[in-house]
Design a protein around this motif. Structure first.
Motif, PDB file in Angstrom:
ATOM      1  N   ASN A 112       5.678  54.211  78.286  1.00  0.00           N
ATOM      2  CA  ASN A 112       6.714  54.356  77.275  1.00  0.00           C
ATOM      3  C   ASN A 112       7.616  55.568  77.381  1.00  0.00           C
ATOM      4  N   LEU A 113       8.687  55.397  77.365  1.00  0.00           N
ATOM      5  CA  LEU A 113       9.976  56.264  77.554  1.00  0.00           C
ATOM      6  C   LEU A 113      10.920  56.377  76.188  1.00  0.00           C
ATOM      7  N   THR A 114      10.906  57.493  75.672  1.00  0.00           N
ATOM      8  CA  THR A 114      12.075  58.020  74.754  1.00  0.00           C
ATOM      9  C   THR A 114      13.032  59.159  74.912  1.00  0.00           C
ATOM     10  N   TRP A 124      14.019  62.800  78.808  1.00  0.00           N
ATOM     11  CA  TRP A 124      13.076  61.678  78.476  1.00  0.00           C
ATOM     12  C   TRP A 124      11.892  62.126  78.739  1.00  0.00           C
ATOM     13  N   LYS A 125      11.144  61.727  77.592  1.00  0.00           N
ATOM     14  CA  LYS A 125       9.550  61.996  77.372  1.00  0.00           C
ATOM     15  C   LYS A 125       9.087  60.710  77.607  1.00  0.00           C
ATOM     16  N   ALA A 126       7.865  60.754  78.661  1.00  0.00           N
ATOM     17  CA  ALA A 126       7.291  59.604  79.134  1.00  0.00           C
ATOM     18  C   ALA A 126       5.886  59.643  78.432  1.00  0.00           C
ATOM     19  N   ALA A 127       5.259  58.702  78.120  1.00  0.00           N
ATOM     20  CA  ALA A 127       4.031  58.563  77.712  1.00  0.00           C
ATOM     21  C   ALA A 127       3.119  57.845  78.570  1.00  0.00           C
ATOM     22  N   THR A 145      -0.623  55.663  79.793  1.00  0.00           N
ATOM     23  CA  THR A 145      -2.178  55.676  79.436  1.00  0.00           C
ATOM     24  C   THR A 145      -2.425  54.714  80.695  1.00  0.00           C
ATOM     25  N   THR A 200      -1.528  60.844  78.878  1.00  0.00           N
ATOM     26  CA  THR A 200      -0.754  62.082  79.362  1.00  0.00           C
ATOM     27  C   THR A 200       0.852  61.793  78.794  1.00  0.00           C
ATOM     28  N   THR A 201       1.547  62.935  78.631  1.00  0.00           N
ATOM     29  CA  THR A 201       2.758  62.828  78.207  1.00  0.00           C
ATOM     30  C   THR A 201       3.547  63.829  79.246  1.00  0.00           C
ATOM     31  N   PHE A 202       4.681  63.488  79.510  1.00  0.00           N
ATOM     32  CA  PHE A 202       5.458  64.361  80.533  1.00  0.00           C
ATOM     33  C   PHE A 202       6.955  64.458  80.536  1.00  0.00           C
ATOM     34  N   ASP A 203       7.750  65.197  80.593  1.00  0.00           N
ATOM     35  CA  ASP A 203       9.380  65.100  81.029  1.00  0.00           C
ATOM     36  C   ASP A 203       9.579  64.376  82.286  1.00  0.00           C
TER      37      ASP A 203
END
Length: 155
Positions: free
Chosen positions: A41-43, A53-56, A58, A109-112
């Motif tokens: 996912n991307l927001t 952008w914040k990426a999630a 799994t 995990t989440t990352f920029d």
């Protein structure tokens, strides 16, 4: 409902929409026919105002991740724009959370994404992300085909 979600998540070749807005549309498919337990996912769903952008992510890998080489390729309106290779996991002093994960373990995990600061011209982008568990690029552990459509110039 759960059955439908399970079918979509694990069906090879099924396209997953990441996001859709007035200026950006993103989706992905898998490059191979192997079923994968993977979501991305991307927001925010925008290229306007240079968002961060914040990426999630799994992912449940189908093999141990002791070595991981990533190949990232980008095409813009049919022309190759970028080809990048990087060893993310080598088994020594690895800095990424995915390194050392065992087959069947869940990576969440989440990352920029730093590329969000790039001004993307209007057009169609194809992004291929391949992950290999060996230096010779023979054992592919993941392959994603992203489609990104930038609907308006922001200059």
């Amino acid at each position: 409902m759960f059955g439908l979600l399970f079918f979509i998540l694990f069906t090879p070749g099924a396209s997953e929409f990441i996001c859709m807005s007035s200026d950006l549309e993103m989706s992905y498919t898998f490059c191979d026919s192997t079923p994968h337990a993977f979501t991305f996912n991307l927001t925010p769903c925008s290229t306007m105002n240079k968002p961060v952008w914040k990426a999630a992510l799994t992912w449940i890998p189908g093999s141990d991740i002791t070595f991981l080489k990533i190949i990232f390729q980008v095409w813009y309106n049919g022309a190759k724009a970028l080809h990048w290779k990087e060893v993310l996991c080598s088994g020594a002093d690895d800095e990424y959370a995915v390194c050392g994960m065992l087959k069947g373990e869940t990576i969440a995990t989440t990352f920029d994404i730093k590329g969000a600061r790039i001004e993307f011209p209007k057009g169609n982008y194809k992004i291929i992300l391949q992950g290999f568990s060996d230096e010779s690029e023979n054992n592919m552990v993941v392959c994603l085909n992203f489609t990104m459509i930038v609907k308006q110039d922001i200059f």
